[in-house]
Design a protein around this motif. Sequence first.
Motif, mmCIF file in Angstrom:
data_model
loop_
_atom_site.group_PDB
_atom_site.id
_atom_site.type_symbol
_atom_site.label_atom_id
_atom_site.label_comp_id
_atom_site.label_asym_id
_atom_site.label_seq_id
_atom_site.Cartn_x
_atom_site.Cartn_y
_atom_site.Cartn_z
ATOM 1 N N ALA A 81 2.234 4.283 -0.403
ATOM 2 C CA ALA A 81 2.832 4.719 -1.671
ATOM 3 C C ALA A 81 3.996 3.821 -2.082
ATOM 4 C CB ALA A 81 3.288 6.167 -1.552
ATOM 5 N N ILE A 82 4.804 3.417 -1.119
ATOM 6 C CA ILE A 82 5.962 2.569 -1.432
ATOM 7 C C ILE A 82 5.513 1.227 -1.997
ATOM 8 C CG2 ILE A 82 7.895 1.306 -0.414
ATOM 9 C CD1 ILE A 82 8.179 3.681 1.551
ATOM 10 N N LEU A 83 4.507 0.601 -1.375
ATOM 11 C CA LEU A 83 4.010 -0.677 -1.883
ATOM 12 C C LEU A 83 3.288 -0.495 -3.215
ATOM 13 C CD1 LEU A 83 4.224 -3.541 -0.617
ATOM 14 C CD2 LEU A 83 4.888 -1.662 0.878
ATOM 15 N N ALA A 84 2.589 0.607 -3.376
ATOM 16 C CA ALA A 84 1.928 0.871 -4.657
ATOM 17 C C ALA A 84 2.957 1.033 -5.764
ATOM 18 C CB ALA A 84 1.053 2.114 -4.552
ATOM 19 N N PHE A 85 4.081 1.635 -5.428
ATOM 20 C CA PHE A 85 5.169 1.787 -6.398
ATOM 21 C C PHE A 85 5.633 0.415 -6.896
ATOM 22 C CE2 PHE A 85 9.827 1.514 -6.798
ATOM 23 C CZ PHE A 85 10.013 2.299 -7.940
#
Length: 419
Positions: A81-85
Amino acid sequence: MTGGSAGIGTAIAQKADSLDAEAAGGPTGRTVAYWGAVVSMMLGVFGLVTAEFLPISLLTPMAADLGITESLAGQAISTTAILAFAASLLVSSFTRALNRRHVMMGLSALLVVSNLLVAYAPGYLALLLGRMLLGAALGGFWAMSTAIVMRLVPEPLVPRGLSIMVSGVAAATIFAAPVGSYLGAVIGWRPVFLLAAGLGVLALAVQFFTLPSLEPRGHGSLSTLLRVARRPRVAAGLLAVLLVFSGHFALFTYVRPFLENVTGVAIASVSAMLLGFGVANYAGTYFGGFMLERNMRLTMALPPLAIGAIGIVLSSTTGAPWLVGALIAVWGFAFGTVPVAWSNWVAQTIPDEPESGGGLLVAAIQVAIALGAGGGGMVLSLGGASGVFGLGGMTLITAALLISLRVRQQPEPAASCQA
């Protein structure tokens, strides 16, 4: 190149030229719907979301194999999720000069690589690396998906096109949860990720033959993102998105530990309940499209209210597996309406900058997933799965109230859109 391959290449080129000519006047000038390309987008979403959520159904065996706790294994989801953000905010700017067909196919290729890395990960750090690559592919693909569908079909058919694309989320829920948990028990969790890599190959192949040339549009800069995010109606909507998805994923990430440790059901029953969730979720996606044509506000506010109430009820139950299964199915049906509703919200609220709007929506969702998975893991360690479901339920009810009071679907007045 053979004559047949040359013919296919010529057909694709002619189709791309035709689409570019129609697109020159904007979405309102579209007269032809490119449904094959929309389906290719759906397959990309299916592969990405399947890979994103596989750890939910495989959390227990992954943790055991890698020698880590279940709460630590759950951070494989928050890492994605952090990298997708980050990718959702940067992809439009970094690829502003690139044809969108090539960008989307590149992101699908990255999906394949990430699944292969996870399948052969020797330890926790390698697992996280694979999940980081998945996050980059996921955030980039999702950020531009709404804008691309808006270019593939006539404006009156945009809700239908988005509903088809988002149905990939529901289909992934069916595969990632029950099928993932069942296959994980039969063949192991690593081969399941190899199958997920195969789904990525399928999506990439269909995109190659159906997704036409799409030259970049819009401003595609970080300053544009900031201007769009400052619009009052957009800001209120993004806050609501944050609450809806963080509450949901606090529940969904740890649904297997809840079912096993609180209700005490066997793995076969867990798979059956997750299958019920997925099938109901798929039905909810199309029901959501039906509801959007009649009352968008209700379609956006009622599902988080229902899921929040279900989470609170589940947090206080310790038995009756049939009741738990029924509530989980209703939960799946309600959540099926959520992604398509918010994709339509972007199309209606930010029609002038759909790529930037899509990036902001995906960024908010990924932050919410990280908060839900990460915060839920902390609560799981301190108060058990029942505490996770209680907190997630209250978050969702708060989101429903915010949507009812503050969220609007109309485009921002021109004066409010000034930088």
